[in-house]
Design an enzyme around this catalytic site. Structure first.
Site, PDB file in Angstrom:
ATOM      1  N   GLY A   1       9.685   2.178  -2.929  1.00 22.53           N
ATOM      2  CA  GLY A   1       9.670   0.706  -3.049  1.00 22.53           C
ATOM      3  C   GLY A   1       8.571  -0.163  -2.389  1.00 22.53           C
TER       4      GLY A   1
ATOM      5  N   LYS B   1      -0.388  -7.843  -1.914  1.00 20.04           N
ATOM      6  CA  LYS B   1      -0.275  -6.516  -1.481  1.00 20.04           C
ATOM      7  C   LYS B   1      -0.977  -6.610  -0.133  1.00 20.04           C
ATOM      8  CE  LYS B   1      -1.557  -1.832  -2.897  1.00 20.04           C
ATOM      9  NZ  LYS B   1      -1.956  -1.142  -3.960  1.00 20.04           N
TER      10      LYS B   1
ATOM     11  N   GLY C   1       2.433  -1.583   6.557  1.00 18.98           N
ATOM     12  CA  GLY C   1       2.527  -2.786   5.661  1.00 18.98           C
ATOM     13  C   GLY C   1       1.216  -3.398   5.364  1.00 18.98           C
TER      14      GLY C   1
ATOM     15  N   ASP D   1       6.628   6.305 -10.023  1.00 15.37           N
ATOM     16  CA  ASP D   1       6.719   4.877  -9.630  1.00 15.37           C
ATOM     17  C   ASP D   1       5.469   4.205  -9.993  1.00 15.37           C
ATOM     18  OD1 ASP D   1       6.036   7.265  -7.692  1.00 15.37           O
ATOM     19  OD2 ASP D   1       5.116   5.681  -6.673  1.00 15.37           O
TER      20      ASP D   1
END
Length: 568
Positions: A120, A144, A157, A287
């Site tokens: 994800g 991003k 993150g 992915d």
């Protein structure tokens, strides 16, 4: 007519049509949710395909660059890039959740051939969809490096400046080459924000955009988790909203079979261009494989310098799974995982909308065997179609790169040229740049061959045997090449070749120098390379000839075959 940011229609077809995270089913639920639900890693169950949330990383930012081509794709006036609204958008600040609530996508993936589970958007947040009012094209806008999400796993993150520069410039380079790609809209520095990687590094945010960010891995997760209804909704959304333009699903099979065929077609078209330009993604997991066939998620990517088909730019890829040579077959492998996820929907054939039959199929070993057998047969045919597209498109582009008519009798000239480059470890970009700027009719074959060798000698510049043998091989090739091109007028042929042979290639050593400068606060080289990557076919970019030649042609052993890590 160009518009202001406020004039662009805002939408969110993704969240309007797909099942949400059960713990955050609505925007109102997101407003009330605890931070542990929104920004702490956890598994999302129940077939949820996204989580409503807002970017958690807040910091003062500085716009480093914006992409003129992406601004144009959105239909924006270029002056909008200097407005506060634009500069807030591209870092995900000042979000109005009542107008459009941001989200992070849930997907899984096979990484290096093994199932990795839920992955994800671990540091990416989709802000909204913006539509160009003139073209009607819709783009999903993401930031991003925006902070943690439920999909961050063990990560922080953040996105460091190094990887952000690489992604921004790679988007620009591939877009300019005509290779299907996601686009970078802007890159911004984050003041005072650092991340611990091998060392402590400064952070940045890349704002990027694409018609859709759905990957094969999005289907993988729902298939593995046996979420058939979620899978059906995802597939129908793709058919109705993502794949409609330029759909190549063919005339046979139900709509899900056509979806698989279309995704294979789009990826085949892209793979052919990767191979023709020597581009390597470096980490082609499921992915990182777009259903639109877009080049996506740039990590340890690279362009071939030395023509070495076994080269991989990813130094963690010790078995060369994602090497240049293996890319076409790896995409087939990834497509097989999409077929596996869709097996019940494809195998049901014309009964796919009969819910009673679908229940029987799901619970019947015999019916499942028939569905698998049918899907396998379909997939074998799709693979043959895929291989034909890759080969035909590869040669069509290579014919243009060498200035030859698209004639099967000329294929041997291309394969022989590539074999010479491989045998003597010569530089691929410099070879094609030389061919497009020098006609063999302007000098004797041996003189032309010697100059061609000198332009692309790379790993063995002082090896007399390599130099002599490569000149001999080139001399033979140039004689045949001259014969094949003699009916064409030189100036028009070279002009056409220059449109498909970049003068500048975004080599990894160039990126290393850009990043080294950026890490001491100097962005002059970055801005120059932005210009060159976005316009790679130009003869000059207005810099000194010495600097341009250095960035375009330098191919010493220490600057060749550079590998990168996945650290970002």
């Amino acid at each position: 007519m160009s518009k202001k940011l406020k004039d662009l229609p805002v939408s969110s077809t993704f969240t309007s049509n797909l099942p949400p995270d059960p713990l955050v089913p609505t925007v109102q639920a997101m407003k009330k949710a605890d931070d542990r639900i929104l920004h702490v890693p956890r598994f999302v169950e129940g077939g949820g395909l996204f989580t409503y949330l807002t970017p958690s990383l807040k910091a003062n930012s500085q716009l480093l660059a914006y992409s003129p081509s992406s601004v144009k794709s959105l239909g924006l006036e270029e002056s909008e890039t200097q407005t506060e609204a634009f500069q807030q958008l591209v870092v995900g600040s000042n979000v109005d959740v009542n107008k459009c609530c941001p989200w992070a996508q849930c997907y899984g993936g096979y990484q290096f051939g093994d199932w990795a589970g839920q992955l994800g958007d671990g540091r990416v947040v989709s802000l909204c969809e913006l539509t160009n009012p003139e073209t009607g094209k819709r783009f999903e806008i993401q930031v991003k490096g925006a902070g943690r999400t439920p999909y961050s796993r063990f990560a922080d993150g953040k996105a460091v400046l190094r990887s952000s520069i690489r992604e921004y410039l790679c988007c620009e380079a591939l877009y300019a080459l005509g290779i299907p790609t996601t686009q970078a809209l802007a890159i911004s520095n984050l003041e005072g924000v650092v991340a611990q990687r091998e060392t402590v590094e400064p952070c940045a945010v890349v704002c990027r955009m694409a018609p859709s960010w759905i990957r094969i891995g999005t289907f993988d997760l729902q298939g593995i988790n046996n979420q058939i209804e979620s899978l059906r909704k995802l597939a129908d959304y793709c058919l109705n909203f993502v794949l409609k333009d330029g759909f190549h699903g063919g005339d046979t099979g139900n709509r899900y079979e056509k979806l698989l065929r279309d995704v294979a077609y789009r990826n085949a078209k892209t793979v052919a261009k990767w191979q023709a330009y020597g581009f390597m993604n470096g980490v082609l997991n499921t992915d990182n494989t777009s259903i639109l066939g877009l080049s996506i998620d740039y990590g340890p990517f690279g362009f071939l310098d030395v023509y070495n088909p076994s080269f991989t730019p990813n130094h963690d890829d010790v078995f060369l799974r994602y090497s240049y040579r293996n890319q076409p077959d790896i995409i087939i492998w990834n497509l097989s995982k999409l077929a596996s996820a869709l097996v019940e929907l494809i195998g049901a054939c014309d009964k796919v909308d009969d819910l009673q039959y679908m229940e029987q199929l799901h619970n019947s070993t015999d019916l499942l065997k028939k569905a698998f057998a049918y899907t396998s047969e379909v997939f074998e045919k799709i693979v043959e179609e895929y291989k034909n597209i890759v080969q035909n498109d590869f040669y069509d582009l290579m014919f243009k790169r060498v200035g030859l008519p698209s004639d099967s009798s000329n294929k041997i000239l291309i394969t022989d040229l590539l074999q010479i480059l491989e045998d003597y470890e010569l530089d691929m970009p410099n070879c094609f740049s030389f061919l497009s700027r020098n006609s063999p009719s302007s000098m004797e074959n041996e003189e032309y061959a010697a100059k061609l060798m000198q332009a692309c000698i790379c790993l063995n510049p002082n090896n007399e045997r390599v130099r002599n043998e490569s000149v001999k091989a080139f001399t033979n090739w140039v004689g045949r090449y001259s014969e094949a091109t003699k009916t064409q007028e030189d100036s028009s042929r070279l002009a056409s070749m220059k449109k498909v042979n970049p003068h500048f290639t975004l080599r990894n050593w160039v990126l290393e120098e850009v990043i080294k400068e950026a890490y001491i606060g100097k962005f002059e080289l970055f801005k120059k390379v932005c210009k060159m990557a976005a316009c790679p076919f130009e003869d000059t970019w207005g810099f000194s000839k010495e600097e341009e030649d250095y960035l375009c042609y330098n191919t010493t052993p220490s600057k060749s075959q550079i590998q990168c890590s996945c650290s970002s």
